[in-house]
Design a protein around this motif. Sequence first.
Motif, PDB file in Angstrom:
ATOM      1  N   THR A   1       0.867  -1.559   0.249  1.00 55.31           N
ATOM      2  CA  THR A   1      -0.200  -0.140   0.304  1.00 55.31           C
ATOM      3  C   THR A   1       1.055   1.461   0.267  1.00 55.31           C
ATOM      4  O   THR A   1       0.401   2.101  -1.089  1.00 55.31           O
ATOM      5  CB  THR A   1      -1.456  -0.331   1.034  1.00 55.31           C
ATOM      6  OG1 THR A   1      -1.878  -1.297   0.876  1.00 55.31           O
ATOM      7  CG2 THR A   1      -1.885   0.878   1.273  1.00 55.31           C
TER       8      THR A   1
ATOM      9  N   GLU B   1     -13.764   1.975  -0.773  1.00 60.47           N
ATOM     10  CA  GLU B   1     -13.082   2.532   0.217  1.00 60.47           C
ATOM     11  C   GLU B   1     -14.296   2.585   0.947  1.00 60.47           C
ATOM     12  O   GLU B   1     -16.104   3.136   1.421  1.00 60.47           O
ATOM     13  CB  GLU B   1     -13.054   4.089   0.190  1.00 60.47           C
ATOM     14  CG  GLU B   1     -12.266   4.709   1.989  1.00 60.47           C
ATOM     15  CD  GLU B   1     -11.167   3.488   3.054  1.00 60.47           C
ATOM     16  OE1 GLU B   1     -11.078   3.478   3.691  1.00 60.47           O
ATOM     17  OE2 GLU B   1     -10.091   3.567   2.034  1.00 60.47           O
ATOM     18  N   LYS B   2     -14.021   1.394   2.726  1.00 56.71           N
ATOM     19  CA  LYS B   2     -14.996   1.883   3.589  1.00 56.71           C
ATOM     20  C   LYS B   2     -15.254   2.387   4.596  1.00 56.71           C
ATOM     21  O   LYS B   2     -15.988   2.525   5.237  1.00 56.71           O
ATOM     22  CB  LYS B   2     -14.833   0.217   3.821  1.00 56.71           C
ATOM     23  CG  LYS B   2     -15.251  -1.065   2.946  1.00 56.71           C
ATOM     24  CD  LYS B   2     -14.734  -2.609   3.577  1.00 56.71           C
ATOM     25  CE  LYS B   2     -15.014  -3.656   2.798  1.00 56.71           C
ATOM     26  NZ  LYS B   2     -13.971  -3.971   2.106  1.00 56.71           N
ATOM     27  N   ASP B   3     -13.895   3.269   5.160  1.00 50.99           N
ATOM     28  CA  ASP B   3     -13.134   4.306   5.907  1.00 50.99           C
ATOM     29  C   ASP B   3     -14.828   5.485   5.527  1.00 50.99           C
ATOM     30  O   ASP B   3     -14.623   6.742   4.764  1.00 50.99           O
ATOM     31  CB  ASP B   3     -12.550   4.350   6.036  1.00 50.99           C
ATOM     32  CG  ASP B   3     -12.043   5.494   6.894  1.00 50.99           C
ATOM     33  OD1 ASP B   3     -13.229   6.319   7.769  1.00 50.99           O
ATOM     34  OD2 ASP B   3     -11.036   5.254   8.202  1.00 50.99           O
TER      35      ASP B   3
ATOM     36  N   GLN C   1      -8.543   5.439  -4.574  1.00 45.45           N
ATOM     37  CA  GLN C   1      -7.619   5.914  -3.651  1.00 45.45           C
ATOM     38  C   GLN C   1      -6.586   7.225  -4.123  1.00 45.45           C
ATOM     39  O   GLN C   1      -6.430   8.462  -3.779  1.00 45.45           O
ATOM     40  CB  GLN C   1      -6.907   5.193  -3.149  1.00 45.45           C
ATOM     41  CG  GLN C   1      -7.235   3.110  -2.749  1.00 45.45           C
ATOM     42  CD  GLN C   1      -7.641   3.832  -1.483  1.00 45.45           C
ATOM     43  OE1 GLN C   1      -7.812   5.016  -0.359  1.00 45.45           O
ATOM     44  NE2 GLN C   1      -8.873   3.260  -0.847  1.00 45.45           N
TER      45      GLN C   1
ATOM     46  N   LYS D   1     -12.671   8.782   5.348  1.00 46.09           N
ATOM     47  CA  LYS D   1     -12.332   9.281   4.559  1.00 46.09           C
ATOM     48  C   LYS D   1     -12.736   9.409   3.211  1.00 46.09           C
ATOM     49  O   LYS D   1     -12.499  10.826   2.770  1.00 46.09           O
ATOM     50  CB  LYS D   1     -10.901   7.632   4.002  1.00 46.09           C
ATOM     51  CG  LYS D   1      -9.912   7.607   4.753  1.00 46.09           C
ATOM     52  CD  LYS D   1      -9.178   6.662   4.686  1.00 46.09           C
ATOM     53  CE  LYS D   1      -8.057   5.954   5.180  1.00 46.09           C
ATOM     54  NZ  LYS D   1      -7.619   5.240   4.488  1.00 46.09           N
TER      55      LYS D   1
END
Length: 221
Positions: free
Chosen positions: A82, A136-138, A116, A141
């Motif tokens: 990452t 994205e799961k957050d 991202q 964010k």
Amino acid sequence: MIEFRTADGQAGKAFEIKSSTPSDKYLLVIHEWWGLNDYIKQEAARFARELPGVNVIALDLYDGQVAADAEQAGKLMQGVKTERAQSIIRGALRYAGPKAQVASIGWCFGGGWSMQTALLAGSQAKACVAYYGMPEKDVAKLKTLNTDVLFVFAQQDKWINQEVVDQFKKDMAAAKKGLTVKAYDADHAFANPSNPKYSKTFAEDAHAASVAYLKKNLKLK
């Protein structure tokens, strides 16, 4: 092919097609699990033709490696760190410059990284297209996104399935961000002609929707 400094002090590689007129508009294209192969370069060239006034950069998140078969592709995808991928994207954003208006598009592995890229681009992000990639799961964010998202969904996909997409819809709503889901009765990677599950009709429809969305968000004539 170009090289640029990455955020971790190394070099990153990419395939660039510059706009014929000077422009601060950029489309960052992110490859599937196969790597930055000739097919992705052809797709980048197609976007460059259809989006005049936009610089197109197809990033190489595999640092020069390209898979010859699915087994190797899986290993390359699993091997991506990452931090390194983020460094390459940050390097490309720095290469584009502080005035750049940034759009991103990617498929499969690249679909997740397209999201991202939009997050890393911060206030410079203007558009994000993700083809059947992991969202994205957050929510915290997602709240920082500076753009809406066009998500292309294959309804027969066992990996990025209905449950994943439903959760993504809830998360984007919670983050108060715009999301358009284009759903097709097709399987994962239906847009790639080398895939046995390829659907020309759906692929062309999704591509046309992506181009229309990019033109709108990048304010192209």
